[in-house]
Design a protein around this motif. Structure first.
Motif, mmCIF file in Angstrom:
data_model
loop_
_atom_site.group_PDB
_atom_site.id
_atom_site.type_symbol
_atom_site.label_atom_id
_atom_site.label_comp_id
_atom_site.label_asym_id
_atom_site.label_seq_id
_atom_site.Cartn_x
_atom_site.Cartn_y
_atom_site.Cartn_z
ATOM 1 N N ARG A 73 -49.393 30.621 15.689
ATOM 2 C CA ARG A 73 -48.489 31.874 15.427
ATOM 3 C C ARG A 73 -48.998 32.945 16.417
ATOM 4 O O ARG A 73 -50.027 33.107 16.260
ATOM 5 N N TYR B 163 -38.160 30.795 18.690
ATOM 6 C CA TYR B 163 -39.387 30.305 17.721
ATOM 7 C C TYR B 163 -39.547 31.593 16.958
ATOM 8 O O TYR B 163 -40.479 32.316 16.780
ATOM 9 N N ASP C 120 -40.431 31.648 13.856
ATOM 10 C CA ASP C 120 -41.714 31.548 12.837
ATOM 11 C C ASP C 120 -43.062 31.615 13.379
ATOM 12 O O ASP C 120 -43.864 31.695 12.876
ATOM 13 N N ASP C 121 -42.917 31.867 15.125
ATOM 14 C CA ASP C 121 -44.112 31.573 15.999
ATOM 15 C C ASP C 121 -44.722 33.080 16.478
ATOM 16 O O ASP C 121 -45.757 33.174 16.961
ATOM 17 N N ARG D 295 -45.118 37.540 15.081
ATOM 18 C CA ARG D 295 -44.999 38.540 14.104
ATOM 19 C C ARG D 295 -44.243 39.590 14.697
ATOM 20 O O ARG D 295 -43.214 40.338 13.806
ATOM 21 N N ALA E 18 -32.865 34.572 11.978
ATOM 22 C CA ALA E 18 -34.144 33.898 11.422
ATOM 23 C C ALA E 18 -35.403 34.577 11.646
ATOM 24 O O ALA E 18 -36.339 34.210 11.301
ATOM 25 N N PHE E 19 -35.394 35.683 12.477
ATOM 26 C CA PHE E 19 -36.775 36.444 12.866
ATOM 27 C C PHE E 19 -36.902 37.031 11.794
ATOM 28 O O PHE E 19 -36.532 38.198 11.424
ATOM 29 N N GLU E 20 -38.432 36.879 11.132
ATOM 30 C CA GLU E 20 -38.710 37.878 10.066
ATOM 31 C C GLU E 20 -39.928 38.929 10.559
ATOM 32 O O GLU E 20 -40.530 39.267 9.582
#
Length: 424
Positions: free
Chosen positions: A155, A176, A178-179, A181, A323-325
């Motif tokens: 990440r 990506y 989840d990859d 921040r 989906a980007f957190e």
């Protein structure tokens, strides 16, 4: 030193494959498992983002001489703006601090600074030329992910990019989610507008109508390069990077004097009218550009930039980012008509619609698209604080807050106009 790594067989989004995709890259700082920052270069940029000492903790083959203008082993030209293109932003104690972060910059597939592309060697031992598969921004992202896996980087703390590099950064958030921040898109947008698409099309036509282009088959000592076409494409690009105000201030209508540049053919009326400073500037930078960049690569990379659309395959920009957190910084410049403030504002709005913590930082500047290269005092503080504290960073000013941009982040009254890395 630049390192070169094979990531094996690679299938491009167009459906075509190469048996062995090679990527040229540089790393700076030490990796601690949680501090990796990927910097994505712009259209004609290179992996050489900084003059800071490079890392020595990877096993890839090192390629020496990147500071010497031309790589001693590969012959890849890295002079001009391809060298240390964000040196005022990336390095020890700078906004992207290489004593704190492990910085990675990768030359994208299709380019000509060591990664696989039209001028690189194909399976038959000859340059690929136009047999190299068409590339997309998504291909760049997937290739970067492949390389990071080989470097042991999972990440990412952040992905930062300017111009089409900002599109590359946005693609990370969508592809990506989840990859990474934090994503910072500087002087970028979710897609090009029609005017920029049309200017890129004219630039490509300038290359392909140069007789020396020869259908893309011009490699070899006995074949002339399509320098006239590439130079014309570069002149068109430079007009895109600058603003009316910056061009007027730098050049005005002043004459440069006869013989100010080379032996370019003149039109029949030239003996009567002046050769202006702005013409001399465009001619000089076009000439220097042909010495360091490949015409086919220019065709490939402008196509990738033109084709990019954040919403493609998702329905909307907000759905692409759903989906980007992580957090998003969109940084724009008021004098930039290549990627406008309005486009950055729309991107920020889409991110907020997707419940992504977002800031849209607007810099007052009249230096056009080049501003993010020539104004490190404007780019550095918000990037530094965004990497450290996200959208709550002290120097990150969201236009929706109604707060003024900090004085340290204002554009200087006079900044240099120079040979940038772009369009895109």
């Amino acid at each position: 030193m630049t390192a070169v790594e094979s990531v094996g067989e690679f299938r491009f989004e167009c459906g075509e494959s190469v048996p062995d995709l090679t990527l040229a890259y540089e790393t700076y700082g030490e990796f601690d498992g949680d501090n990796a920052v990927l910097v994505c270069h712009a259209l004609t940029g290179s992996q050489h983002v900084s003059s800071a000492p490079r890392s020595e903790d990877h096993d890839a083959d090192a390629v020496g001489g990147s500071d010497a203008g031309k790589d001693a082993d590969t012959g890849v030209q890295t002079a001009g703006q391809a060298r240390a293109w964000w040196d005022d932003v990336v390095g020890p104690g700078k906004a992207i601090d290489t004593t704190e972060y492990y910085v990675v910059c990768v030359n994208v597939p299709g380019s000509c600074y060591g990664s696989s592309g039209p001028p690189s060697e194909g399976p038959d031992g000859e340059p690929w030329g136009t047999d190299f598969p068409p590339v997309t921004v998504g291909d760049w992202t997937r290739a970067q992910r492949r390389l990071l896996d080989r470097l042991g980087v999972g990440r990412l703390h952040a992905v930062v990019g300017g111009s089409v590099g900002g599109m590359n950064a946005l693609d990370w958030a969508a592809r990506y989610p989840d990859d990474v921040r934090r994503v910072a898109a500087v002087a970028a947008a979710a897609r090009l507008d029609t005017q920029c698409l049309s200017l890129d099309a004219i630039a490509r036509r300038a290359i392909t109508t140069d007789p020396n282009w020869n259908g893309g088959d011009y490699y070899g000592a006995d074949r002339p390069n399509p320098d006239d076409g590439l130079a014309q494409a570069r002149r068109i690009g430079h007009v895109m990077y600058l603003s009316k105000a910056s061009m007027g201030r730098k050049f005005g209508r002043r004459a440069a004097g006869r013989g100010a540049f080379g032996d370019a053919p003149s039109d029949p009326t030239a003996r009567f009218f002046p050769y202006r400073e702005v013409e001399s500037y465009l001619d000089y930078n076009a000439d220097s550009f042909t010495g360091r960049f490949d015409a086919n690569s220019y065709l490939y990379l402008t196509r990738a930039m033109d084709e990019y659309d954040l919403a493609a395959g998702h329905g909307s920009d907000a759905e692409a980012l759903a989906a980007f957190e992580g957090e998003l910084l969109s940084l724009s410049f008021t004098g930039d008509w290549h990627f406008t403030v309005e486009q950055s504002r729309a991107l920020a709005g889409a991110a907020r619609d997707a419940d992504v913590p977002t800031a849209h930082h607007v810099v007052e500047s009249d230096h056009g698209h080049d501003a993010f290269l020539v104004e490190p005092e404007s780019v550095g503080p918000p990037l530094r604080d965004f990497l450290a504290d996200g959208v709550d960073g002290r120097a990150v000013r969201d236009e929706d807050e109604g707060e003024p941009v900090e004085e340290e982040s204002r554009s200087p009254e006079r900044a240099p106009v120079h040979a940038s890395l772009f369009p895109g």
